[in-house]
Scaffold this motif. Structure first.
Motif, PDB file in Angstrom:
ATOM      1  N   ALA A 199       0.801  -1.221   0.000  1.00 53.48           N
ATOM      2  CA  ALA A 199       0.000   0.000   0.000  1.00 53.48           C
ATOM      3  C   ALA A 199       0.834   1.270   0.000  1.00 53.48           C
ATOM      4  CB  ALA A 199      -0.940  -0.002   1.209  1.00 53.48           C
ATOM      5  N   ASP A 200       2.104   1.184   0.405  1.00 55.59           N
ATOM      6  CA  ASP A 200       2.922   2.390   0.476  1.00 55.59           C
ATOM      7  C   ASP A 200       4.390   2.026   0.347  1.00 55.59           C
ATOM      8  OD1 ASP A 200       3.627   1.312   2.978  1.00 55.59           O
ATOM      9  OD2 ASP A 200       2.130   2.527   4.028  1.00 55.59           O
ATOM     10  N   LEU A 201       5.226   3.050   0.407  1.00 52.94           N
ATOM     11  CA  LEU A 201       6.659   2.865   0.228  1.00 52.94           C
ATOM     12  C   LEU A 201       7.262   1.979   1.310  1.00 52.94           C
ATOM     13  CD1 LEU A 201       9.267   3.622  -1.279  1.00 52.94           C
ATOM     14  CD2 LEU A 201       9.422   5.653   0.164  1.00 52.94           C
ATOM     15  N   ARG A 202       6.777   2.125   2.534  1.00 54.17           N
ATOM     16  CA  ARG A 202       7.323   1.303   3.626  1.00 54.17           C
ATOM     17  C   ARG A 202       7.038  -0.177   3.393  1.00 54.17           C
ATOM     18  NH1 ARG A 202       9.503   1.783   8.549  1.00 54.17           N
ATOM     19  NH2 ARG A 202       9.571   4.022   8.265  1.00 54.17           N
ATOM     20  N   ALA A 203       5.833  -0.496   2.941  1.00 53.87           N
ATOM     21  CA  ALA A 203       5.506  -1.897   2.640  1.00 53.87           C
ATOM     22  C   ALA A 203       6.357  -2.405   1.479  1.00 53.87           C
ATOM     23  CB  ALA A 203       4.026  -2.033   2.312  1.00 53.87           C
ATOM     24  N   TYR A 204       6.545  -1.562   0.472  1.00 57.71           N
ATOM     25  CA  TYR A 204       7.367  -1.915  -0.685  1.00 57.71           C
ATOM     26  C   TYR A 204       8.786  -2.264  -0.248  1.00 57.71           C
ATOM     27  CZ  TYR A 204       9.678  -1.030  -5.259  1.00 57.71           C
ATOM     28  OH  TYR A 204      10.413  -1.111  -6.413  1.00 57.71           O
TER      29      TYR A 204
END
Length: 291
Positions: A217-222
């Motif tokens: 869902a976001d950069l941190r998850a990526y």
């Protein structure tokens, strides 16, 4: 997508390394040292290399494999030290030993391993832990009766006293096997069964699989997902191929295959099994990332 991927270089450095409590050190072992001579140390290196071959492959017979016994152990040693109580600690070069295991035709048992909880009243725990150390089997001892079922990160080994030592029942991931004998026999039953599941023939080589992983869902998850995948001991390389909404397609080169990866990630729950959206409104995913 390009901007998103470029930001990863900075964001990734801020994320903690994924920790897995059941990681086993595959390439560092400790063995008894007979004396202080060069010949004693060479013999110690040979025994240490045999121990690493057994631990990293999951196969007891690896210690007597002709390729392993015919190798010059000193070529693979990265560091070593001796202790006052006559122990030799040896750290081997991971890439070199991994290549040697492949040459020997041995499979690879990943460092991520379920903990085996042992219920065996009166068992010699020192002997059991020595056997478990040789096999690379993480163990805990229980004073209470164990349930028949375990989760993906645990296994159970129950021993009932008999004339031949113990009647053993080992359970993990819906599978139950039985055996008989000493605490060492029980440990070997557990290790052999787990190695058959987590070090299958497919780990004798590498494969590249394309995984579609939802929940990005976001950069941190990526960044967290890529960090997690690259920390898995079976993974040799990974590369992002596409991002479609919250579904990331990643090419993963690994020892083993997709089925083995599913078994490994089930142990820590970071990736759940994905599926088609029943309503047909979402893309298919092999896994769902659960940060």
């Amino acid at each position: 997508m390009v901007r998103f991927a470029a930001a990863l270089a900075c964001a990734g450095m801020l994320l903690p390394v994924v920790s897995r409590a059941t990681d086993v050190p595959l390439y560092k072992v400790q063995v008894p040292l007979a004396g202080g001579t060069e010949a004693d140390r060479a013999a110690g290196f040979a025994k240490a290399l045999a121990a690493v071959a057994v631990r990293a492959s999951g196969r007891r017979e690896a210690a007597s494999n002709a390729t392993i016994t015919g190798a010059n152990p000193s070529r693979y040693v990265q560091r070593y030290s001796t202790s006052a109580d006559g122990q030799l600690s040896v750290g081997f070069d991971e890439r070199a030993v991994s290549s040697l295991l492949t040459q020997a035709g041995l499979p690879f048992w990943a460092a991520e391993r379920p903990v085996t909880v042992i219920e065996a009243p009166g068992a010699d725990r020192t002997r059991g832990e020595d056997a478990a150390g040789w096999r690379g089997l993480p163990v805990e001892w229980s004073e209470v009766s164990l349930p028949a079922e375990t989760d993906a990160s645990r296994a159970s080994l129950r021993g009932l006293r008999s004339a031949d030592g113990y009647d053993w029942i080992f359970s993990h991931a819906g599978q139950t096997v039985q055996g008989r004998g000493s605490i060492t026999d029980g440990i070997n039953l557990a290790a052999d069964t787990l190695a058959a599941r987590y070090a299958p023939p497919s780990t004798r080589g590498s494969s590249t699989v394309a995984l579609r992983i939802a929940g990005i869902a976001d950069l941190r998850a990526y960044a967290g997902l890529l960090s997690y995948l690259n920390e898995l001991s079976v993974v040799r390389d990974s590369s992002v191929e596409a991002l479609d909404g919250e579904v990331l397609t990643v090419g993963v080169t690994m020892r083993g295959d997709r089925q083995l990866l599913g078994r490994l990630v089930a142990m820590d729950g970071r990736l759940a099994t994905g599926s088609d959206d029943p309503a047909g409104s979402g893309p298919r995913a092999d896994f769902i990332y659960l940060p």
